[in-house]
Motif scaffolding. Structure first.
Motif, PDB file in Angstrom:
ATOM      1  N   THR A  15      -4.838  -0.171  -3.668  1.00  0.00           N
ATOM      2  CA  THR A  15      -5.757   0.969  -3.477  1.00  0.00           C
ATOM      3  C   THR A  15      -5.887   1.847  -4.719  1.00  0.00           C
ATOM      4  O   THR A  15      -6.892   2.521  -4.895  1.00  0.00           O
ATOM      5  CB  THR A  15      -5.290   1.856  -2.300  1.00  0.00           C
ATOM      6  OG1 THR A  15      -3.909   2.179  -2.505  1.00  0.00           O
ATOM      7  CG2 THR A  15      -5.447   1.143  -0.975  1.00  0.00           C
ATOM      8  N   ARG A  16      -4.854   1.807  -5.590  1.00  0.00           N
ATOM      9  CA  ARG A  16      -4.947   2.641  -6.789  1.00  0.00           C
ATOM     10  C   ARG A  16      -6.019   2.136  -7.743  1.00  0.00           C
ATOM     11  O   ARG A  16      -6.396   2.819  -8.668  1.00  0.00           O
ATOM     12  CB  ARG A  16      -3.586   2.710  -7.506  1.00  0.00           C
ATOM     13  CG  ARG A  16      -2.613   3.664  -6.825  1.00  0.00           C
ATOM     14  CD  ARG A  16      -1.226   3.501  -7.375  1.00  0.00           C
ATOM     15  NE  ARG A  16      -0.656   2.210  -7.006  1.00  0.00           N
ATOM     16  CZ  ARG A  16       0.450   1.717  -7.538  1.00  0.00           C
ATOM     17  NH1 ARG A  16       1.090   2.390  -8.463  1.00  0.00           N
ATOM     18  NH2 ARG A  16       0.911   0.543  -7.149  1.00  0.00           N
ATOM     19  N   PHE A  17      -6.470   0.921  -7.505  1.00  0.00           N
ATOM     20  CA  PHE A  17      -7.489   0.358  -8.389  1.00  0.00           C
ATOM     21  C   PHE A  17      -8.848   0.222  -7.726  1.00  0.00           C
ATOM     22  O   PHE A  17      -9.702  -0.543  -8.187  1.00  0.00           O
ATOM     23  CB  PHE A  17      -7.028  -0.988  -8.946  1.00  0.00           C
ATOM     24  CG  PHE A  17      -6.503  -0.872 -10.339  1.00  0.00           C
ATOM     25  CD1 PHE A  17      -7.380  -0.862 -11.417  1.00  0.00           C
ATOM     26  CD2 PHE A  17      -5.151  -0.735 -10.577  1.00  0.00           C
ATOM     27  CE1 PHE A  17      -6.909  -0.714 -12.698  1.00  0.00           C
ATOM     28  CE2 PHE A  17      -4.661  -0.592 -11.861  1.00  0.00           C
ATOM     29  CZ  PHE A  17      -5.540  -0.589 -12.938  1.00  0.00           C
ATOM     30  N   MET A 106      -0.783  -6.033   6.412  1.00  0.00           N
ATOM     31  CA  MET A 106      -0.057  -5.568   5.227  1.00  0.00           C
ATOM     32  C   MET A 106       1.019  -4.573   5.659  1.00  0.00           C
ATOM     33  O   MET A 106       0.781  -3.369   5.713  1.00  0.00           O
ATOM     34  CB  MET A 106      -1.017  -4.938   4.210  1.00  0.00           C
ATOM     35  CG  MET A 106      -2.203  -5.799   3.845  1.00  0.00           C
ATOM     36  SD  MET A 106      -1.883  -7.563   3.902  1.00  0.00           S
ATOM     37  CE  MET A 106      -3.538  -8.200   3.922  1.00  0.00           C
ATOM     38  N   ARG A 107       2.173  -5.104   6.013  1.00  0.00           N
ATOM     39  CA  ARG A 107       3.235  -4.255   6.561  1.00  0.00           C
ATOM     40  C   ARG A 107       4.344  -3.993   5.556  1.00  0.00           C
ATOM     41  O   ARG A 107       5.482  -3.789   5.931  1.00  0.00           O
ATOM     42  CB  ARG A 107       3.781  -4.895   7.830  1.00  0.00           C
ATOM     43  CG  ARG A 107       2.728  -4.971   8.940  1.00  0.00           C
ATOM     44  CD  ARG A 107       3.298  -5.613  10.181  1.00  0.00           C
ATOM     45  NE  ARG A 107       4.414  -4.852  10.714  1.00  0.00           N
ATOM     46  CZ  ARG A 107       5.466  -5.394  11.316  1.00  0.00           C
ATOM     47  NH1 ARG A 107       5.549  -6.696  11.451  1.00  0.00           N
ATOM     48  NH2 ARG A 107       6.434  -4.644  11.787  1.00  0.00           N
ATOM     49  N   GLY A 108       4.028  -4.077   4.278  1.00  0.00           N
ATOM     50  CA  GLY A 108       5.007  -3.711   3.269  1.00  0.00           C
ATOM     51  C   GLY A 108       5.610  -4.901   2.545  1.00  0.00           C
ATOM     52  O   GLY A 108       5.481  -6.049   2.966  1.00  0.00           O
ATOM     53  N   ASP A 111       8.157  -7.161   4.443  1.00  0.00           N
ATOM     54  CA  ASP A 111       7.457  -8.062   5.362  1.00  0.00           C
ATOM     55  C   ASP A 111       6.788  -9.207   4.592  1.00  0.00           C
ATOM     56  O   ASP A 111       6.822 -10.360   5.024  1.00  0.00           O
ATOM     57  CB  ASP A 111       6.418  -7.269   6.165  1.00  0.00           C
ATOM     58  CG  ASP A 111       5.684  -8.136   7.163  1.00  0.00           C
ATOM     59  OD1 ASP A 111       6.333  -8.659   8.083  1.00  0.00           O
ATOM     60  OD2 ASP A 111       4.465  -8.346   6.993  1.00  0.00           O
ATOM     61  N   ALA A 112       6.188  -8.891   3.439  1.00  0.00           N
ATOM     62  CA  ALA A 112       5.527  -9.940   2.626  1.00  0.00           C
ATOM     63  C   ALA A 112       6.563 -10.988   2.196  1.00  0.00           C
ATOM     64  O   ALA A 112       6.290 -12.195   2.229  1.00  0.00           O
ATOM     65  CB  ALA A 112       4.845  -9.316   1.415  1.00  0.00           C
ATOM     66  N   ILE A 113       7.749 -10.530   1.815  1.00  0.00           N
ATOM     67  CA  ILE A 113       8.799 -11.477   1.389  1.00  0.00           C
ATOM     68  C   ILE A 113       9.223 -12.342   2.585  1.00  0.00           C
ATOM     69  O   ILE A 113       9.377 -13.563   2.460  1.00  0.00           O
ATOM     70  CB  ILE A 113       9.992 -10.721   0.754  1.00  0.00           C
ATOM     71  CG1 ILE A 113       9.542 -10.109  -0.579  1.00  0.00           C
ATOM     72  CG2 ILE A 113      11.195 -11.647   0.554  1.00  0.00           C
ATOM     73  CD1 ILE A 113      10.568  -9.236  -1.275  1.00  0.00           C
TER      74      ILE A 113
END
Ligand code: UTP
Length: 281
Positions: A15-17, A106-108, A111-113
């Motif tokens: 989101t920063r981009f 997208m739970r962090g 979670d992605a790992i």
């Protein structure tokens, strides 16, 4: 056990981009003419890893296409003066295998790992956050340095760097028992602490070597702020058993997830490559 696989959590929204990342993955933002994720894959290959396990999400298909052959394009520039521009990526694709899975929500990062577990299995593995672009002028890249540390201690390793006190709120901060100038056995780890609560100014950056018990530890982690599952709690559980080493790496890191870091990286690589002669076609 040698480390053969590198996990790339690449499902975040970036989101920063925005608006650049509205329809394009953050990992495909180029520094010079190379996307961030390609720098990451090169660093992992240099560290001896051959399987790149990428956790993607919606809108991230460009990553898969990048690490594939583009027949039409290759046919078009074959024999032209531009053919050399694809040489590096072609060689890279030939040297490793890419596997993919998707994180649906997208739970962090934790979670992605965890979503990457089917691609990794029960073996130690590297983790690369491609928006942290690391470089080393002379000597081994950061992940290769970390593999050596893993070989020495046989437990999880996190890369750390000193940050200013005002910046602790952006990172996981570690403290523990110093082993030597660059190594520490982690005892405490705090996610994004205010400066006055930070146990040190050593911040975890986007490189990890993790042992596979981390998956069960992530499953035991409760969601934190915003429903996100962080990796810090799972690492803290390992640290409680003395099984996390923090390594102050040699080299430079650019936070390319932020505009400032991205511009800094661009300037750095521009200066570095400016003097380089274009290879003949
Ligand atoms: P960031 O904290 O940089 O989040 O994630 P982000 O969504 O990518 O970027 P901003 O903050 O909105 O601008 C750190 C890493 O974890 C991955 C990201 O892709 C990035 O590599 N990640 C984060 C996931 O794969 N899934 C998530 O649910 C969260």
């Amino acid at each position: 056990m040698p480390i053969k696989k590198c996990l790339f959590p690449a499902a975040g929204y970036g989101t920063r981009f925005l608006p650049a990342t509205k329809a394009m993955p953050k990992e495909m933002l180029p520094v010079m003419a190379k996307p961030l994720i390609q720098y990451g894959v090169e660093e992992a290959v240099e560290a001896g890893m051959k399987i790149m396990a990428v956790v993607t999400g919606r809108g991230k298909r460009a990553i898969e296409d990048h690490f594939d052959i583009s027949y039409e394009l290759e046919h078009q520039i074959k024999g032209s003066s531009k053919e050399y521009l694809l040489r590096e990526i072609r060689e890279l694709i030939g040297r490793c295998t890419f596997t993919y899975t998707r994180q649906i929500e997208m739970r962090g990062l934790g979670d992605a790992i965890l979503k990457g577990e089917p691609l990794i299995g029960q073996e130690p593995f590297g983790v690369m956050l491609a928006d942290d672009l690391c470089t080393r002028e002379d000597g081994e890249g950061v992940l290769a340095q970390m593999v050596r540390i893993y070989e020495r201690f046989g437990c999880s390793v996190v890369a750390v760097q000193e940050v200013s006190r005002e910046e602790t709120g952006k990172y996981g901060i570690v403290a523990g028992e110093r082993i030597d100038e660059d190594l520490m056995r982690v005892e405490t780890m705090v996610e994004k602490p205010d400066p006055e609560e930070a146990p040190s100014n050593l911040a975890i950056i986007g490189r990890y070597i993790l042992t596979p018990d981390i998956f069960r530890r992530i499953e035991e982690t409760k969601p934190g702020k915003g429903g996100e599952i962080q990796i810090t709690d799972a690492l803290m559980a390992q640290a409680a058993e003395g099984k996390v080493i923090a390594y102050r790496f040699k080299g430079r890191r650019f936070d390319c997830g932020s505009i400032d870091g991205f511009v800094e990286a661009t300037n750095y690589f521009y200066e570095k490559e400016r003097g380089r002669e274009e290879p003949k076609a």
